[in-house]
Design an enzyme around this catalytic site. Structure first.
Site, PDB file in Angstrom:
ATOM      1  N   LYS A  73       2.564 -13.769  -1.948  1.00 44.02           N
ATOM      2  CA  LYS A  73       3.832 -14.509  -1.773  1.00 44.02           C
ATOM      3  C   LYS A  73       3.810 -15.847  -2.488  1.00 44.02           C
ATOM      4  CE  LYS A  73       4.398 -12.483   2.759  1.00 44.02           C
ATOM      5  NZ  LYS A  73       3.363 -12.539   3.770  1.00 44.02           N
ATOM      6  N   THR A 136      -6.008  -3.924  -9.423  1.00 42.04           N
ATOM      7  CA  THR A 136      -5.111  -3.232  -8.485  1.00 42.04           C
ATOM      8  C   THR A 136      -5.614  -1.809  -8.217  1.00 42.04           C
ATOM      9  OG1 THR A 136      -2.936  -2.226  -8.114  1.00 42.04           O
ATOM     10  CG2 THR A 136      -3.476  -2.658 -10.385  1.00 42.04           C
ATOM     11  N   ASP A 138      -3.637   0.417  -7.677  1.00 40.17           N
ATOM     12  CA  ASP A 138      -2.578   1.278  -8.219  1.00 40.17           C
ATOM     13  C   ASP A 138      -2.861   1.746  -9.646  1.00 40.17           C
ATOM     14  OD1 ASP A 138      -1.372   0.575  -5.847  1.00 40.17           O
ATOM     15  OD2 ASP A 138      -0.053  -0.921  -6.751  1.00 40.17           O
ATOM     16  N   ARG A 173      -2.468  25.076   8.976  1.00 34.84           N
ATOM     17  CA  ARG A 173      -1.314  24.172   8.863  1.00 34.84           C
ATOM     18  C   ARG A 173      -1.085  23.722   7.428  1.00 34.84           C
ATOM     19  NH1 ARG A 173      -3.096  20.286  13.893  1.00 34.84           N
ATOM     20  NH2 ARG A 173      -1.796  21.274  15.487  1.00 34.84           N
ATOM     21  N   GLY A 181       0.121   3.342  -4.032  1.00 36.80           N
ATOM     22  CA  GLY A 181       0.145   3.426  -5.490  1.00 36.80           C
ATOM     23  C   GLY A 181       1.433   2.859  -6.065  1.00 36.80           C
ATOM     24  N   ARG A 286      -7.511   0.470   0.469  1.00 35.07           N
ATOM     25  CA  ARG A 286      -7.657  -0.832  -0.189  1.00 35.07           C
ATOM     26  C   ARG A 286      -8.856  -1.599   0.358  1.00 35.07           C
ATOM     27  NH1 ARG A 286      -2.106  -4.089  -0.509  1.00 35.07           N
ATOM     28  NH2 ARG A 286      -3.258  -5.722   0.540  1.00 35.07           N
TER      29      ARG A 286
HETATM   30  O1  F6P Z   1      -0.327  -2.981  -5.103  1.00 31.67           O
HETATM   31  C1  F6P Z   1      -1.254  -2.605  -4.143  1.00 31.67           C
HETATM   32  C2  F6P Z   1      -0.583  -2.055  -2.920  1.00 31.67           C
HETATM   33  O2  F6P Z   1      -1.579  -1.668  -1.993  1.00 31.67           O
HETATM   34  C3  F6P Z   1       0.384  -0.908  -3.179  1.00 31.67           C
HETATM   35  O3  F6P Z   1      -0.254   0.318  -3.399  1.00 31.67           O
HETATM   36  C4  F6P Z   1       1.221  -0.957  -1.920  1.00 31.67           C
HETATM   37  O4  F6P Z   1       2.498  -0.391  -2.160  1.00 31.67           O
HETATM   38  C5  F6P Z   1       1.326  -2.424  -1.638  1.00 31.67           C
HETATM   39  O5  F6P Z   1       0.236  -3.053  -2.303  1.00 31.67           O
HETATM   40  C6  F6P Z   1       1.258  -2.800  -0.175  1.00 31.67           C
HETATM   41  O6  F6P Z   1       1.469  -4.175  -0.046  1.00 31.67           O
HETATM   42  P1  F6P Z   1       1.175  -4.988   1.291  1.00 31.67           P
HETATM   43  O7  F6P Z   1      -0.305  -5.229   1.369  1.00 31.67           O
HETATM   44  O8  F6P Z   1       1.959  -6.244   1.152  1.00 31.67           O
HETATM   45  O9  F6P Z   1       1.631  -4.150   2.436  1.00 31.67           O
END
Ligand code: F6P
Length: 389
Positions: A73, A136, A138, A173, A181, A286
């Site tokens: 932010k 990242t 992503d 299932r 991502g 993450r």
């Molecule tokens: O860019 C990394 C990421 O983990 C994305 O995969 C995900 O959409 C976003 O950040 C989530 O952001 P926050 O941590 O603000 O919820």
């Protein structure tokens, strides 16, 4: 020289190995001193920093997260200040410049994603000597073949898919695993292939529900009475829109995706009458200790960043191209998204192995298919917003 370092945007495994590499290379190879700013650009704005030496980065290779803290932010050009029930936004770049000069810094290493690079590029224009390191989970930063953090995220997601496999087969299932991502499908594609998913759905290929259900029914006819679907959080049906879980107005990209797996699960169960369960992995991928690959990539990136500074090559982001390290102008990659190209090797292999990518192979191959549209600018993608609670 005196250099600063910060970690911006969402965290990811590998940030600490990069910090360690920057500090060790700067001190041991060049005799530079290093200042670490807390919580991304917020630390430069508020002059909140620590001095980093060899001792402060000891034991960091295996630690997830970032010892410096991060923020998605703290855009210096649009910094949110709480006011009444909402926020006002201030340009605090003059404070960044003032603190940079007061500390006598010669350069700033910004470790971050597209948003951090966009802010870094703006500060570069105001005279700060900037060097970027691409981060990242992503893997969607333009200019580099890979970002650090991606390998760990894929490894964690693959481990989860392996575990989902056993329970899927016991209960016959359909199991859906939703992975982060954002607007790119790299994590879904790589973990889906590594985890042996039967169906992989990416933001780049809007899916046809009937094709997905037919694939599941076909597997059942063949006696394979369970199916694994891996879906990227930014995936959407043909003609539909992404599912937004939350709006974070103070964040440069306010949209938080999540929940498409639940929507799809209900539809699959309704159409196939096969019990379906959904697991949203969310931030789990993450967190935790970086893989050996991410530790090594982060170590290379940190070293290369300091070498760029020593050679006075500012305004550049370190990149990996093939098996070589290079750099590109930060302004060329800032704020852009690198999507999965539909002719990439992993898509080809998935198709060869009979993995369903959500549409028929024929329409995937048609050159004029609207699904082939690759979005370079994420803002343009979010025309229709669907907000789920
Ligand atoms: O860019 C990394 C990421 O983990 C994305 O995969 C995900 O959409 C976003 O950040 C989530 O952001 P926050 O941590 O603000 O919820």
């Amino acid at each position: 020289m005196k250099i600063g370092v910060l970690t911006g945007g969402g965290d990811c495994p590998g940030l600490n190995p990069v910090i360690r590499s920057v500090v060790k290379t700067a001190i041991n190879e060049f005799g530079f001193s290093v200042t670490g700013f807390k919580d991304g650009f917020e630390g430069v704005i508020l002059n909140n920093y620590i001095n980093l030496d060899n001792n402060s980065v000891s034991g960091l290779l295996s630690r997830g997260g970032t010892i410096l803290g991060s923020s998605n932010k703290a855009n210096p050009f649009k910094f949110p200040i709480p006011q009444n029930d909402g926020h006002v936004y201030l340009d605090r770049s003059p404070e960044v410049i003032a603190n940079y000069e007061r500390l006598g810094l010669d350069a700033l290493v910004v470790i971050g994603g597209d948003g951090t690079m966009a802010a870094g590029s703006g500060l570069e224009e105001l005279g700060i000597n900037m060097v970027g390191v691409p981060k990242t989970i992503d893997n969607d930063l333009l200019g580099t073949d890979q970002t650090f953090g991606f390998d760990t995220a894929v490894t964690t997601a693959t481990d989860a898919i392996d575990k989902i496999h056993t329970t899927a087969s016991s209960h016959h299932r359909v199991m859906i695993v939703e992975v982060m991502g954002r607007y790119a499908g790299w994590v879904a594609l790589a973990s889906g292939v590594a985890g042996g998913a039967d169906i992989i759905l990416l933001p780049e290929i809007p899916y046809d529900l009937n094709v997905i259900c037919e694939k599941i029914k076909e597997r059942n006819r063949q006696g394979k009475n369970f199916s694994i679907v891996v879906i990227g959080e930014g995936a959407k049906p043909e003609g539909g829109s992404m599912v937004i879980s939350k709006m974070v107005e103070t964040s440069p990209d306010a949209i938080r995706l999540g929940g498409i797996g639940n929507q799809l699960g209900a539809q699959i169960e309704g159409l196939t009458e096969i019990e379906t369960r959904v697991t949203i992995l969310g931030h789990v991928i993450r967190g935790g200790s970086p893989t050996a690959y991410d530790r090594i990539l982060g170590t290379h990136f940190g070293r290369e960043a300091v070498h760029l500074i020593a050679n006075k090559q500012f305004g550049r982001m370190v990149v990996l191209k093939g098996n070589k390290f290079d750099s590109v102008p930060i302004k060329d990659v800032a704020g852009k998204v690198r999507n999965v190209p539909l002719d990439c090797p992993l898509i080809r292999s998935a198709k060869s192995l009979g993995v369903c990518l959500g549409i028929s192979n024929e329409s995937l191959e048609k050159p004029n298919n609207p699904n082939h549209q690759i979005h370079e600018n994420k803002i343009n993608q979010i025309e229709e917003k669907e907000v789920t609670a």
